[in-house]
Design an enzyme around this catalytic site. Structure first.
Site, PDB file in Angstrom:
ATOM      1  N   LYS A  11      31.743 -30.634   9.975  1.00 47.26           N
ATOM      2  CA  LYS A  11      30.725 -30.918   9.978  1.00 47.26           C
ATOM      3  C   LYS A  11      29.733 -31.484   8.816  1.00 47.26           C
ATOM      4  O   LYS A  11      30.331 -32.003   7.898  1.00 47.26           O
ATOM      5  CB  LYS A  11      29.588 -29.765  10.754  1.00 47.26           C
ATOM      6  N   PHE A  59      18.484 -21.879  18.655  1.00 51.90           N
ATOM      7  CA  PHE A  59      18.997 -23.166  17.663  1.00 51.90           C
ATOM      8  C   PHE A  59      19.275 -23.949  18.346  1.00 51.90           C
ATOM      9  O   PHE A  59      19.585 -25.529  17.048  1.00 51.90           O
ATOM     10  CB  PHE A  59      19.972 -22.434  17.293  1.00 51.90           C
ATOM     11  N   ARG A  87      40.341 -19.999  15.802  1.00 52.71           N
ATOM     12  CA  ARG A  87      38.480 -18.828  14.453  1.00 52.71           C
ATOM     13  C   ARG A  87      39.225 -18.352  14.414  1.00 52.71           C
ATOM     14  O   ARG A  87      38.200 -18.380  13.219  1.00 52.71           O
ATOM     15  CB  ARG A  87      38.279 -18.733  16.633  1.00 52.71           C
ATOM     16  N   THR A  93      30.737 -17.040  12.471  1.00 51.62           N
ATOM     17  CA  THR A  93      29.902 -18.497  12.346  1.00 51.62           C
ATOM     18  C   THR A  93      29.168 -18.062  11.638  1.00 51.62           C
ATOM     19  O   THR A  93      28.685 -19.172  10.632  1.00 51.62           O
ATOM     20  CB  THR A  93      28.593 -17.997  13.808  1.00 51.62           C
ATOM     21  N   ARG A 104      34.945 -21.514   6.717  1.00 50.05           N
ATOM     22  CA  ARG A 104      33.458 -19.920   6.441  1.00 50.05           C
ATOM     23  C   ARG A 104      33.069 -19.671   5.577  1.00 50.05           C
ATOM     24  O   ARG A 104      32.323 -20.174   4.597  1.00 50.05           O
ATOM     25  CB  ARG A 104      33.036 -20.664   7.568  1.00 50.05           C
ATOM     26  N   ASN A 114      27.268 -24.865   8.489  1.00 55.87           N
ATOM     27  CA  ASN A 114      28.340 -24.094   8.547  1.00 55.87           C
ATOM     28  C   ASN A 114      29.989 -24.786   8.385  1.00 55.87           C
ATOM     29  O   ASN A 114      31.183 -24.207   9.171  1.00 55.87           O
ATOM     30  CB  ASN A 114      28.399 -22.822  10.033  1.00 55.87           C
ATOM     31  N   HIS A 117      32.908 -26.773  13.021  1.00 54.58           N
ATOM     32  CA  HIS A 117      33.330 -25.592  14.702  1.00 54.58           C
ATOM     33  C   HIS A 117      35.201 -25.837  15.213  1.00 54.58           C
ATOM     34  O   HIS A 117      35.467 -27.243  14.986  1.00 54.58           O
ATOM     35  CB  HIS A 117      32.858 -27.321  15.267  1.00 54.58           C
TER      36      HIS A 117
HETATM   37  P1  CMP Z   1      29.539 -24.262  16.264  1.00 48.65           P
HETATM   38  O1  CMP Z   1      31.191 -23.721  16.756  1.00 48.65           O
HETATM   39  O2  CMP Z   1      29.373 -25.632  16.297  1.00 48.65           O
HETATM   40  O3  CMP Z   1      29.179 -23.891  17.541  1.00 48.65           O
HETATM   41  C1  CMP Z   1      27.617 -23.655  18.025  1.00 48.65           C
HETATM   42  C2  CMP Z   1      26.806 -23.671  16.920  1.00 48.65           C
HETATM   43  O4  CMP Z   1      25.597 -23.449  16.980  1.00 48.65           O
HETATM   44  C3  CMP Z   1      27.842 -23.217  15.792  1.00 48.65           C
HETATM   45  O5  CMP Z   1      28.931 -23.123  15.703  1.00 48.65           O
HETATM   46  C4  CMP Z   1      26.154 -22.934  14.465  1.00 48.65           C
HETATM   47  O6  CMP Z   1      26.406 -23.926  13.776  1.00 48.65           O
HETATM   48  C5  CMP Z   1      24.948 -23.162  15.820  1.00 48.65           C
HETATM   49  N1  CMP Z   1      24.318 -21.682  15.499  1.00 48.65           N
HETATM   50  C6  CMP Z   1      25.018 -20.493  16.129  1.00 48.65           C
HETATM   51  N2  CMP Z   1      23.487 -19.444  15.905  1.00 48.65           N
HETATM   52  C7  CMP Z   1      22.864 -19.987  15.410  1.00 48.65           C
HETATM   53  C8  CMP Z   1      21.353 -20.017  14.988  1.00 48.65           C
HETATM   54  N3  CMP Z   1      21.215 -19.082  14.680  1.00 48.65           N
HETATM   55  N4  CMP Z   1      20.762 -20.833  14.109  1.00 48.65           N
HETATM   56  C9  CMP Z   1      21.128 -22.079  14.146  1.00 48.65           C
HETATM   57  N5  CMP Z   1      22.316 -21.951  14.244  1.00 48.65           N
HETATM   58  C10 CMP Z   1      23.361 -21.640  15.031  1.00 48.65           C
END
Ligand code: CMP
Length: 143
Positions: A11, A59, A87, A93, A104, A114, A117
C-alpha cells in the site's frame, strides 16, 4: 482444493517509506513467487471499485482517500494454499494485534495505513488478480 495464487498490494504508506523492496524480499525468503507486479497510482474510481465490498462501512471514504494518495504495488503471489498462507504472513488488520514477524507487525503504522492488502478468499483472489492483471499478461511474463 485451495488455490495457489492470491493478490497482495503493497500500500501507499509502505511504498512511500521505501519498504517495497523489503516487503518483497521478506515474501521471497518466505517461499513466495511474484508472478506479476506493477507500481500503479489508483484513480478514485478504481479504488472505489476495488473496495466495492466495503462501500458503506465507516472507514470506506478514508480507505479510498488513502489508497489513491500515492503509488501502490499490486502483485499476483504464488504459494500452496495462497490465500490462507498470505493472510498468515501479513498478520492482523491492526498492526497492534499482528503476530511478531508478520509484515504488518514489521511495516504497518495503523489499521488504516497497514502496509499490505491480501485477498480474503479464492473467489476474491481471482477477481482481484483480474482487476490488475490480464490472463494474457500473466502468461506472457512467464511463458
Ligand atoms: P485491507 O486488507 O486492504 O481491506 C480493507 C481495508 O480497510 C483494510 O485492509 C484496512 O486497511 C481498512 N480498514 C479496516 N478497518 C478499518 C478501520 N476501522 N479504520 C480504517 N481502515 C480500516
Amino acid at each position: 482444493m485451495a488455490g495457489r495464487q492470491t493478490l497482495g498490494i503493497v500500500k501507499p504508506d509502505a511504498v512511500q517509506k521505501r519498504n517495497l523492496g523489503n516487503i518483497i524480499a521478506h515474501l521471497e525468503r518466505d517461499g513466495w513467487v511474484v508472478r506479476a507486479g506493477r507500481l500503479v497510482r489508483l484513480s478514485r474510481a478504481e479504488a472505489e471499485a476495488f473496495y466495492e465490498v466495503h462501500r458503506g462501512r465507516p472507514f470506506y471514504a478514508e480507505l479510498v482517500e488513502f489508497m489513491t494518495s500515492g503509488p501502490c504495488f499490486p502483485m499476483a503471489l504464488e504459494k500452496d494454499d495462497a490465500v490462507k498462507a498470505f493472510r498468515t504472513a501479513i498478520g492482523a488488520t491492526d498492526p497492534a494485534e499482528a503476530a511478531a514477524g508478520t509484515i504488518r507487525k514489521l511495516f504497518a503504522e495503523s489499521k488504516g495505513r497497514n502496509a499490505v492488502h491480501g485477498s480474503d478468499s479464492d473467489e476474491n483472489a481471482a477477481r482481484e488478480i483480474g482487476f490488475f492483471f490480464t490472463e494474457a499478461e500473466r502468461a506472457h511474463l512467464w511463458g
